[in-house]
Design an enzyme around this catalytic site. Structure first.
Site, PDB file in Angstrom:
ATOM      1  N   ARG A  46       0.917  -1.206  -0.294  1.00 18.08           N
ATOM      2  CA  ARG A  46       0.166   0.005  -0.426  1.00 18.08           C
ATOM      3  C   ARG A  46       0.845   1.226   0.051  1.00 18.08           C
ATOM      4  O   ARG A  46       1.986   1.142   0.007  1.00 18.08           O
ATOM      5  CB  ARG A  46      -0.831   0.114   1.038  1.00 18.08           C
ATOM      6  CG  ARG A  46      -0.585  -0.639   2.375  1.00 18.08           C
ATOM      7  CD  ARG A  46       0.228   0.003   2.960  1.00 18.08           C
ATOM      8  NE  ARG A  46       0.369   1.403   3.143  1.00 18.08           N
ATOM      9  CZ  ARG A  46       0.828   1.880   3.255  1.00 18.08           C
ATOM     10  NH1 ARG A  46       2.319   1.551   3.701  1.00 18.08           N
ATOM     11  NH2 ARG A  46       0.997   3.416   4.016  1.00 18.08           N
ATOM     12  N   GLY A  47       0.248   2.368  -0.437  1.00 17.48           N
ATOM     13  CA  GLY A  47       1.075   3.744  -0.354  1.00 17.48           C
ATOM     14  C   GLY A  47       0.894   4.076  -1.576  1.00 17.48           C
ATOM     15  O   GLY A  47       1.333   3.254  -2.616  1.00 17.48           O
ATOM     16  N   ALA A  48       1.296   5.449  -1.604  1.00 20.51           N
ATOM     17  CA  ALA A  48       0.480   5.730  -3.347  1.00 20.51           C
ATOM     18  C   ALA A  48       1.504   5.051  -4.335  1.00 20.51           C
ATOM     19  O   ALA A  48       1.913   4.422  -5.126  1.00 20.51           O
ATOM     20  CB  ALA A  48       0.000   7.068  -3.401  1.00 20.51           C
ATOM     21  N   ARG A  89      -7.689   0.181  -6.520  1.00 19.81           N
ATOM     22  CA  ARG A  89      -7.742   1.400  -5.809  1.00 19.81           C
ATOM     23  C   ARG A  89      -7.500   2.316  -6.206  1.00 19.81           C
ATOM     24  O   ARG A  89      -6.917   2.807  -7.230  1.00 19.81           O
ATOM     25  CB  ARG A  89      -6.524   1.442  -4.977  1.00 19.81           C
ATOM     26  CG  ARG A  89      -6.432  -0.041  -3.740  1.00 19.81           C
ATOM     27  CD  ARG A  89      -5.567  -0.129  -2.707  1.00 19.81           C
ATOM     28  NE  ARG A  89      -5.696   0.976  -2.170  1.00 19.81           N
ATOM     29  CZ  ARG A  89      -5.138   1.385  -0.568  1.00 19.81           C
ATOM     30  NH1 ARG A  89      -4.413   0.937  -0.270  1.00 19.81           N
ATOM     31  NH2 ARG A  89      -6.039   2.453   0.547  1.00 19.81           N
ATOM     32  N   GLN A 196      -1.840   2.123   9.873  1.00 18.47           N
ATOM     33  CA  GLN A 196      -0.796   2.227   9.388  1.00 18.47           C
ATOM     34  C   GLN A 196       0.490   3.190  10.243  1.00 18.47           C
ATOM     35  O   GLN A 196       1.731   2.659   9.996  1.00 18.47           O
ATOM     36  CB  GLN A 196      -0.331   2.693   8.084  1.00 18.47           C
ATOM     37  CG  GLN A 196      -1.286   2.367   6.854  1.00 18.47           C
ATOM     38  CD  GLN A 196      -3.135   2.459   7.293  1.00 18.47           C
ATOM     39  OE1 GLN A 196      -3.915   2.796   7.930  1.00 18.47           O
ATOM     40  NE2 GLN A 196      -3.581   1.828   5.981  1.00 18.47           N
ATOM     41  N   ASP A 237      -2.113  11.114  -1.427  1.00 20.13           N
ATOM     42  CA  ASP A 237      -2.577  10.257  -2.325  1.00 20.13           C
ATOM     43  C   ASP A 237      -3.177  11.195  -4.283  1.00 20.13           C
ATOM     44  O   ASP A 237      -2.694  10.092  -5.202  1.00 20.13           O
ATOM     45  CB  ASP A 237      -3.602   9.028  -1.715  1.00 20.13           C
ATOM     46  CG  ASP A 237      -2.894   7.959  -1.138  1.00 20.13           C
ATOM     47  OD1 ASP A 237      -2.909   8.931  -0.241  1.00 20.13           O
ATOM     48  OD2 ASP A 237      -2.473   7.177  -1.661  1.00 20.13           O
ATOM     49  N   ASN A 247      -4.899  12.263   1.301  1.00 18.36           N
ATOM     50  CA  ASN A 247      -4.399  11.530   1.759  1.00 18.36           C
ATOM     51  C   ASN A 247      -5.384  10.917   3.246  1.00 18.36           C
ATOM     52  O   ASN A 247      -6.777  10.395   2.867  1.00 18.36           O
ATOM     53  CB  ASN A 247      -3.177  12.402   2.656  1.00 18.36           C
ATOM     54  CG  ASN A 247      -2.020  11.807   3.519  1.00 18.36           C
ATOM     55  OD1 ASN A 247      -1.473  10.652   2.492  1.00 18.36           O
ATOM     56  ND2 ASN A 247      -2.097  11.427   4.736  1.00 18.36           N
ATOM     57  N   LYS A 248      -4.811   9.959   3.709  1.00 12.03           N
ATOM     58  CA  LYS A 248      -5.104   8.553   4.216  1.00 12.03           C
ATOM     59  C   LYS A 248      -6.316  10.154   5.382  1.00 12.03           C
ATOM     60  O   LYS A 248      -6.204  10.428   5.692  1.00 12.03           O
ATOM     61  CB  LYS A 248      -4.077   8.456   5.610  1.00 12.03           C
ATOM     62  CG  LYS A 248      -4.487   7.193   6.393  1.00 12.03           C
ATOM     63  CD  LYS A 248      -5.920   6.106   5.929  1.00 12.03           C
ATOM     64  CE  LYS A 248      -5.106   5.035   4.887  1.00 12.03           C
ATOM     65  NZ  LYS A 248      -5.875   4.518   3.999  1.00 12.03           N
TER      66      LYS A 248
HETATM   67  O1  MRU Z   1      -4.550   3.256   2.433  1.00  9.18           O
HETATM   68  P1  MRU Z   1      -2.853   3.107   2.137  1.00  9.18           P
HETATM   69  O2  MRU Z   1      -2.630   3.011   3.060  1.00  9.18           O
HETATM   70  O3  MRU Z   1      -2.510   2.987   1.146  1.00  9.18           O
HETATM   71  O4  MRU Z   1      -2.251   4.865   2.370  1.00  9.18           O
HETATM   72  C1  MRU Z   1      -1.951   5.564   2.703  1.00  9.18           C
HETATM   73  C2  MRU Z   1      -1.362   6.875   2.394  1.00  9.18           C
HETATM   74  O5  MRU Z   1      -2.294   8.098   2.709  1.00  9.18           O
HETATM   75  C3  MRU Z   1      -0.461   7.469   2.400  1.00  9.18           C
HETATM   76  O6  MRU Z   1       0.078   8.501   3.131  1.00  9.18           O
HETATM   77  C4  MRU Z   1      -0.045   8.023   1.001  1.00  9.18           C
HETATM   78  O7  MRU Z   1      -0.262   7.360   0.167  1.00  9.18           O
HETATM   79  C5  MRU Z   1       1.556   8.431   0.982  1.00  9.18           C
HETATM   80  S1  MRU Z   1       2.633   7.792   0.673  1.00  9.18           S
HETATM   81  C6  MRU Z   1       4.272   8.082   0.574  1.00  9.18           C
END
Ligand code: MRU
Length: 346
Positions: A46-48, A89, A196, A237, A247-248
């Site tokens: 996960r993570g963008a 996603r 996370q 994201d 973002n999250k």
């Molecule tokens: O749902 P996730 O864990 O994929 O969400 C991740 C985030 O919101 C991060 O802050 C974002 O992707 C930046 S990662 C460098």
């Protein structure tokens, strides 16, 4: 960083299973694009930026596994895989950016043989991986001056090596400042529902021996009031042209608290997170995940049976609450739409 979030192994892609951290550090192999798509959807990765890298490797892997001499059939199948990756996603634009990049390459290589196209797709996926690492180091260099000795720096979710090809964005800034010799303290929001922050960010910081304290998501305001937090840095994201940032979930609330308490609020992200097709955050699609992620914690029910739960995975922070967006090309500030334009014409 003594882990590899994702690794291309020629005939498979190896992932660090982030669902099992921090208790278990275990890797597993995806041998076909469908298992990679499931890993993205199920948050094993996960993570963008990381899901962008994973999707591109998924397409390269699909090409490796296709055994046909018919170019039309080959291309048609790969287009399907691109679509499959796009459906994993919806919010992180890096995923679409990476898939589009692979698809554009596919469109440019129609005059090549199938074997040549396979090799080019593999090279492109590896290039996306390598570029992400380099970009994150630049983001770290560009952002590290924002952190001062004895600061309390708050971050939300995980924007570290685990969320990228390596080094991280928001955590990359923290890491770069620490490596330079600055001494400060990091506060980590636990980040419900999937934790996370407390599972992943805290794990990364512990490995780097950077002093850190985990907070539940409802504590940050009180710490700001008591002067313990001087700076907030989060990842992103998707960023619209005017600087509005997805973002999250929970990031928006933090930004409002930061404004009230006069705490600078920064976003760290590669320019591939910028969606120049969107004028504002209004148009950013927000992923809604299953209610079970809220009603259950690590498989155990924590709410009464039959109760409803709401689970938007992201929120959008308006640009007016953001002091600056730290990218590999420098720190963009208001007016974001003008400054992004300048960044891209440099
Ligand atoms: O749902 P996730 O864990 O994929 O969400 C991740 C985030 O919101 C991060 O802050 C974002 O992707 C930046 S990662 C460098």
């Amino acid at each position: 960083m003594n882990f590899k979030t994702i690794e291309w192994r020629g005939d498979r892609v190896r992932l660090l299973d982030q669902r099992r951290l921090p208790g278990e550090v275990c890797y597993f192999d995806c041998r076909d694009p469908s298992s990679l798509a499931r890993a993205i959807q199920g948050m094993a990765i996960r993570g963008a930026p990381a899901i962008g890298v994973a999707a591109s490797m998924g397409i390269a892997l699909a090409a490796q596994k296709l055994h046909t001499h018919n170019l039309e059939v080959f291309l048609k199948n790969l287009k399907k895989v691109c679509q499959q990756m796009r459906q994993t996603r919806p919010t992180a634009v890096n995923l679409f950016w990476a898939v589009n990049r692979m698809e554009r390459l596919l469109d440019r290589t129609r005059s090549f043989s199938i074997e040549e196209i396979k090799a080019k797709l593999e090279d492109e996926a590896l290039q996306i991986y390598k570029e992400d690492l380099q970009i994150n180091r630049k983001i770290g260099e560009n952002g590290k001056r924002l952190i001062k000795d004895r600061d309390g720096v708050l971050t939300h979710c995980n924007a570290g090596g685990l969320a990228t090809a390596g080094f991280g964005t928001a955590l990359g800034v923290i890491q770069a400042a620490w490596t330079e010799g600055k001494r400060f303290h990091v506060f980590v929001d636990e980040t419900r529902p999937l934790l996370q922050g407390s599972r992943l960010t805290a794990w990364e910081l512990a490995q780097e021996k950077i002093p850190a304290t985990v907070l539940t998501d409802n504590m940050a305001g009180w710490l700001m009031k008591n002067g313990k937090i001087n700076l907030i840095i989060v990842g992103a994201d998707r960023i619209a042209r005017n600087g509005d940032t997805a973002n999250k979930i929970g990031t928006y609330g933090l930004a409002i608290l930061a404004k009230y308490h006069g705490v600078p609020f920064y976003v760290a992200a590669p320019t591939s997170t910028l969606d120049r097709s969107l004028p504002s955050g209004e148009q950013i699609p927000i992923e809604e995940r299953s209610a079970e992620e809220v009603t259950h914690l690590r498989g155990k029910r924590i709410t009464p049976k039959g109760i409803k739960a709401y689970n938007p995975a992201f929120d959008v922070t308006p640009h007016s609450l953001i002091h600056g967006i730290i990218t590999e090309k420098g720190i963009a500030r208001e007016p974001f739409h003008k400054n992004f334009k300048k960044m891209f014409t440099k």
